[in-house]
Write a protein that holds these residues in place. Sequence first.
Motif, short mmCIF file in Angstrom:
data_model
loop_
_atom_site.label_atom_id
_atom_site.label_comp_id
_atom_site.label_asym_id
_atom_site.label_seq_id
_atom_site.Cartn_x
_atom_site.Cartn_y
_atom_site.Cartn_z
N LEU A 4 6.41 -4.59 -3.07
CA LEU A 4 5.58 -3.73 -3.91
C LEU A 4 5.96 -2.28 -3.63
O LEU A 4 5.97 -1.85 -2.47
N GLU A 5 6.26 -1.55 -4.66
CA GLU A 5 6.67 -0.16 -4.49
C GLU A 5 5.84 0.72 -5.41
O GLU A 5 6.07 0.75 -6.63
N GLU A 6 4.92 1.46 -4.82
CA GLU A 6 4.05 2.37 -5.57
C GLU A 6 4.68 3.76 -5.67
O GLU A 6 5.36 4.21 -4.74
N SER A 7 4.42 4.43 -6.77
CA SER A 7 4.92 5.78 -6.96
C SER A 7 4.02 6.53 -7.94
O SER A 7 3.17 5.92 -8.60
N GLY A 8 4.24 7.83 -8.04
CA GLY A 8 3.52 8.62 -9.03
C GLY A 8 2.39 9.47 -8.49
O GLY A 8 1.77 10.22 -9.25
N ARG A 38 -7.42 1.45 -3.13
CA ARG A 38 -7.21 2.76 -2.52
C ARG A 38 -7.90 2.82 -1.18
O ARG A 38 -8.88 2.10 -0.93
N GLN A 39 -7.37 3.68 -0.33
CA GLN A 39 -7.95 3.89 0.98
C GLN A 39 -8.01 5.37 1.29
O GLN A 39 -6.97 6.03 1.39
N ALA A 40 -9.23 5.87 1.39
CA ALA A 40 -9.45 7.27 1.75
C ALA A 40 -9.47 7.40 3.28
O ALA A 40 -9.73 6.42 3.98
N PRO A 41 -9.21 8.59 3.80
CA PRO A 41 -9.21 8.78 5.25
C PRO A 41 -10.54 8.34 5.88
O PRO A 41 -11.61 8.72 5.41
N GLY A 42 -10.44 7.51 6.90
CA GLY A 42 -11.63 7.07 7.61
C GLY A 42 -12.45 6.01 6.92
O GLY A 42 -13.55 5.67 7.38
N ALA A 92 -7.01 9.63 -1.97
CA ALA A 92 -6.77 8.42 -1.19
C ALA A 92 -5.30 8.04 -1.30
O ALA A 92 -4.57 8.59 -2.13
N VAL A 93 -4.91 7.07 -0.49
CA VAL A 93 -3.63 6.40 -0.69
C VAL A 93 -3.90 5.21 -1.60
O VAL A 93 -4.80 4.41 -1.34
N TRP A 110 0.94 -5.41 2.07
CA TRP A 110 0.82 -4.13 1.39
C TRP A 110 2.13 -3.35 1.41
O TRP A 110 2.89 -3.42 2.36
N GLY A 111 2.35 -2.59 0.34
CA GLY A 111 3.44 -1.64 0.31
C GLY A 111 3.05 -0.37 1.02
O GLY A 111 2.02 -0.31 1.71
N GLN A 112 3.85 0.67 0.85
CA GLN A 112 3.58 1.94 1.53
C GLN A 112 2.51 2.75 0.83
O GLN A 112 1.93 3.66 1.44
N GLY A 113 2.24 2.45 -0.41
CA GLY A 113 1.24 3.19 -1.15
C GLY A 113 1.76 4.54 -1.62
O GLY A 113 2.87 4.96 -1.30
#
Length: 120
Positions: A4-8, A38-42, A92-93, A110-113
């Motif tokens: 999986l490769e996310e971009s943009g 998505r994952q926000a910090p913390g 978020a990522v 998971w990919g790198q996001g």
Amino acid sequence: QVQLEESGGGLVQSGGSLRLSCAVSGRTFSRDPMGWFRQAPGKEREFVARISWIGFTTDYADSVKGRFTISRDNAKNTVYLQMNSLKPEDTAVYYCNVLRMGSTSPVSSWGQGTQVTVSS
């Protein structure tokens, strides 16, 4: 093995727009439901949107409903997330994943996001 490769992603002002892409390889993409998370910090990673394998059915988290649109191009093995009216809390990522049929559960690693940062 699925890749999986996310971009943009990027930095955008509040109210702005971004379009994320997720390229999928190593799997018969056209038969898989797909999702964005998505994952926000913390914070824990959370579900954002999903789309059925043929693209007729979509579903969104309440926090993004009416602002985000998920779509897919099975010929390109790619799923997209159009994000409009972005808010600082959307920072978020963002990740995509293959989903278990009929659920929002991811089935692949998971990919790198891709990082999305919304400034106020």
